[in-house]
Design an enzyme around this catalytic site. Structure first.
Site, PDB file in Angstrom:
ATOM      1  N   TYR A  18      -1.678  -1.208  10.674  1.00 33.80           N
ATOM      2  CA  TYR A  18      -1.841  -1.595   9.264  1.00 33.80           C
ATOM      3  C   TYR A  18      -0.659  -1.108   8.420  1.00 33.80           C
ATOM      4  O   TYR A  18      -0.051  -1.876   7.658  1.00 33.80           O
ATOM      5  CB  TYR A  18      -3.147  -1.000   8.743  1.00 33.80           C
ATOM      6  CG  TYR A  18      -3.366  -1.145   7.255  1.00 33.80           C
ATOM      7  CD1 TYR A  18      -3.915  -2.303   6.711  1.00 33.80           C
ATOM      8  CD2 TYR A  18      -3.045  -0.103   6.373  1.00 33.80           C
ATOM      9  CE1 TYR A  18      -4.134  -2.417   5.350  1.00 33.80           C
ATOM     10  CE2 TYR A  18      -3.258  -0.213   5.008  1.00 33.80           C
ATOM     11  CZ  TYR A  18      -3.804  -1.379   4.502  1.00 33.80           C
ATOM     12  OH  TYR A  18      -4.012  -1.492   3.141  1.00 33.80           O
ATOM     13  N   SER A  60       0.844  -1.206   0.000  1.00 28.10           N
ATOM     14  CA  SER A  60       0.000   0.000   0.000  1.00 28.10           C
ATOM     15  C   SER A  60       0.869   1.242   0.000  1.00 28.10           C
ATOM     16  O   SER A  60       2.023   1.211   0.447  1.00 28.10           O
ATOM     17  CB  SER A  60      -0.862   0.012   1.268  1.00 28.10           C
ATOM     18  OG  SER A  60      -1.505   1.262   1.417  1.00 28.10           O
TER      19      SER A  60
HETATM   20  P1  NAD Z   1     -11.338  -6.067   0.380  1.00 28.46           P
HETATM   21  O1  NAD Z   1     -12.025  -5.965   1.682  1.00 28.46           O
HETATM   22  O2  NAD Z   1     -12.147  -6.225  -0.828  1.00 28.46           O
HETATM   23  O3  NAD Z   1     -10.308  -7.272   0.394  1.00 28.46           O
HETATM   24  C1  NAD Z   1      -9.612  -7.673   1.519  1.00 28.46           C
HETATM   25  C2  NAD Z   1      -9.844  -9.152   1.678  1.00 28.46           C
HETATM   26  O4  NAD Z   1      -8.973  -9.636   2.684  1.00 28.46           O
HETATM   27  C3  NAD Z   1     -11.253  -9.497   2.146  1.00 28.46           C
HETATM   28  O5  NAD Z   1     -12.107  -9.742   1.060  1.00 28.46           O
HETATM   29  C4  NAD Z   1     -11.038 -10.739   2.977  1.00 28.46           C
HETATM   30  O6  NAD Z   1     -11.416 -11.901   2.287  1.00 28.46           O
HETATM   31  C5  NAD Z   1      -9.536 -10.792   3.189  1.00 28.46           C
HETATM   32  N1  NAD Z   1      -9.198 -10.932   4.600  1.00 28.46           N
HETATM   33  C6  NAD Z   1      -9.178  -9.985   5.558  1.00 28.46           C
HETATM   34  N2  NAD Z   1      -8.845 -10.543   6.736  1.00 28.46           N
HETATM   35  C7  NAD Z   1      -8.644 -11.857   6.504  1.00 28.46           C
HETATM   36  C8  NAD Z   1      -8.291 -12.958   7.310  1.00 28.46           C
HETATM   37  N3  NAD Z   1      -8.076 -12.851   8.613  1.00 28.46           N
HETATM   38  N4  NAD Z   1      -8.203 -14.180   6.724  1.00 28.46           N
HETATM   39  C9  NAD Z   1      -8.453 -14.331   5.416  1.00 28.46           C
HETATM   40  N5  NAD Z   1      -8.779 -13.324   4.606  1.00 28.46           N
HETATM   41  C10 NAD Z   1      -8.881 -12.110   5.150  1.00 28.46           C
HETATM   42  O7  NAD Z   1     -10.414  -4.776   0.273  1.00 28.46           O
HETATM   43  P2  NAD Z   1      -9.232  -4.420  -0.744  1.00 28.46           P
HETATM   44  O8  NAD Z   1      -9.035  -2.981  -0.574  1.00 28.46           O
HETATM   45  O9  NAD Z   1      -9.460  -4.971  -2.072  1.00 28.46           O
HETATM   46  O10 NAD Z   1      -7.991  -5.130  -0.073  1.00 28.46           O
HETATM   47  C11 NAD Z   1      -7.083  -5.952  -0.779  1.00 28.46           C
HETATM   48  C12 NAD Z   1      -5.672  -5.583  -0.419  1.00 28.46           C
HETATM   49  O11 NAD Z   1      -5.411  -4.277  -0.920  1.00 28.46           O
HETATM   50  C13 NAD Z   1      -5.384  -5.540   1.067  1.00 28.46           C
HETATM   51  O12 NAD Z   1      -4.138  -6.129   1.315  1.00 28.46           O
HETATM   52  C14 NAD Z   1      -5.320  -4.047   1.358  1.00 28.46           C
HETATM   53  O13 NAD Z   1      -4.479  -3.792   2.442  1.00 28.46           O
HETATM   54  C15 NAD Z   1      -4.739  -3.538   0.059  1.00 28.46           C
HETATM   55  N6  NAD Z   1      -4.910  -2.113  -0.181  1.00 28.46           N
HETATM   56  C16 NAD Z   1      -6.131  -1.567  -0.317  1.00 28.46           C
HETATM   57  C17 NAD Z   1      -6.247  -0.210  -0.549  1.00 28.46           C
HETATM   58  C18 NAD Z   1      -7.579   0.457  -0.707  1.00 28.46           C
HETATM   59  O14 NAD Z   1      -7.644   1.689  -0.742  1.00 28.46           O
HETATM   60  N7  NAD Z   1      -8.674  -0.261  -0.815  1.00 28.46           N
HETATM   61  C19 NAD Z   1      -5.103   0.594  -0.663  1.00 28.46           C
HETATM   62  C20 NAD Z   1      -3.864  -0.003  -0.515  1.00 28.46           C
HETATM   63  C21 NAD Z   1      -3.783  -1.357  -0.293  1.00 28.46           C
END
Ligand code: NAD
Ligand code: MG
Length: 305
Positions: free
Chosen positions: A210, A197
């Site tokens: 985080y 991220s």
């Molecule tokens: P999202 O909620 O769609 O996806 C995150 C997924 O992580 C969830 O669907 C869930 O299945 C899984 N998860 C969470 N805790 C878990 C656990 N204990 N065991 C198994 N699975 C678990 O949100 P997203 O934003 O698509 O997140 C995906 C990745 O992108 C993450 O690593 C997040 O940190 C990263 N990210 C997101 C953003 C943003 O702005 N959305 C920015 C930077 C990085």
């Protein structure tokens, strides 16, 4: 953007002004229990189901994507399937409906879909997920460590041990365990992609735990990349900026920040999940054969180291 809007969105190869490719979203204040469910978000995130056009870049590949039920993982699953890969996704039990939808899209592409429910905080599940994916796909040559937990807090003293440990387990310890379990299946040519991220470099004061895991993921990716390169296994990372996904309205941000979410980027808007997918496709595909230990920033123009 509603699902109907997603239906009309242009594919990722259309020549458009990126400022206007998607409307600036101003999500209303909303809250869900963690983990959020994409189906219940307003507006509905665009995972590319109506727009991502494949060009055969992952023909015959076999991928496991953790957290592939929603958001960035789901958009990546859709893109991988459209590029010709069979795809296994992991998800948490409350996300069953989101996972089923992604599986349906993968199957409609004529590819095999495998859905694996379980909690990556449990060390045994990390291995189990890899074994199931490899068994049911008949091998494994792409691993996307994408699952992540993000819970915003106002101060360090609000971060209890339970949250602290769960965040580190889900975001970084699981990444070590899942990748370790995958090694025996990954042939030369395989690719590992870790989701980090912008928080790795620009930590929000509300995301101390985080953001620390995201910095660790960058470091892990660069170190492991050097270790595995001689075996022909490439490790890279993708560092998204603000993306409209379930992680945000389910404790990931203070609710009052949602209406302006992502509007502080040079592009002036948050990303839709499908805008992350091409970075994963590029790093997974053989065309990036000389790209190793890289973190690809996909963040709407925020400067990064
Ligand atoms: P999202 O909620 O769609 O996806 C995150 C997924 O992580 C969830 O669907 C869930 O299945 C899984 N998860 C969470 N805790 C878990 C656990 N204990 N065991 C198994 N699975 C678990 O949100 P997203 O934003 O698509 O997140 C995906 C990745 O992108 C993450 O690593 C997040 O940190 C990263 N990210 C997101 C953003 C943003 O702005 N959305 C920015 C930077 C990085
Ligand atoms: Mg989800």
């Amino acid at each position: 953007m509603s699902t109907d809007d997603a239906r009309t969105s242009t594919d990722q190869l259309a020549f458009v002004n990126p400022v206007e490719r998607f409307p600036e979203i101003s999500p209303p204040k909303q809250h869900q229990e963690e983990p959020g469910v994409q189906k219940e978000m307003t507006p509905t995130p665009d995972i590319g189901e109506y727009s991502y056009r494949g060009t055969g870049r992952l023909e015959g590949r076999k991928a496991l994507i953790t957290g592939g039920d929603s958001g960035i993982g789901a958009a990546t699953a859709v893109a991988f399937a459209r590029e010709g890969a069979d795809v296994a996704i992991t998800y948490l039990a409350p996300e069953e409906r989101d996972a089923e939808k992604v599986a349906r899209i993968i199957t409609e592409c004529g590819r095999r879909a495998v859905t694996i429910a379980g909690d990556l905080i449990d060390p045994a599940f990390c291995t189990e997920a890899v074994e199931r994916a490899a068994n049911e796909l008949g091998g494994l040559d792409i691993l996307v460590n994408n699952a992540g937990k993000q819970v915003a807090t106002q101060s360090l003293s609000e971060i209890g041990d339970e949250q602290l440990e769960e965040t580190f387990h889900a975001n970084i310890l699981a990444m070590f365990r899942t990748t370790r379990a995958a090694l025996k299946h990954l042939p030369a040519g395989a690719t590992v992609i870790n989701t980090t991220s912008i928080q790795a470099y620009q930590p929000s004061p509300t995301l101390l735990d985080y953001a620390s895991t995201k910095a660790a993921i960058n470091n892990f990716s660069k170190g492991l990349a050097q270790q595995l390169a001689p075996q022909g296994i490439r490790v890279n990372a993708v560092a998204p900026g603000p993306v409209w996904t379930p992680i945000q309205p389910s404790e990931g941000q203070p609710q009052e920040k949602l209406p302006k979410f992502g509007q502080d980027t040079p592009l002036g808007r948050a990303a839709q999940p499908t805008e992350m997918a091409p970075a994963f496709v590029f790093l997974a595909s053989p065309e990036s054969s000389y790209v190793i230990g890289e973190t690809m920033n996909v963040n709407g123009g925020k400067p990064t180291p």
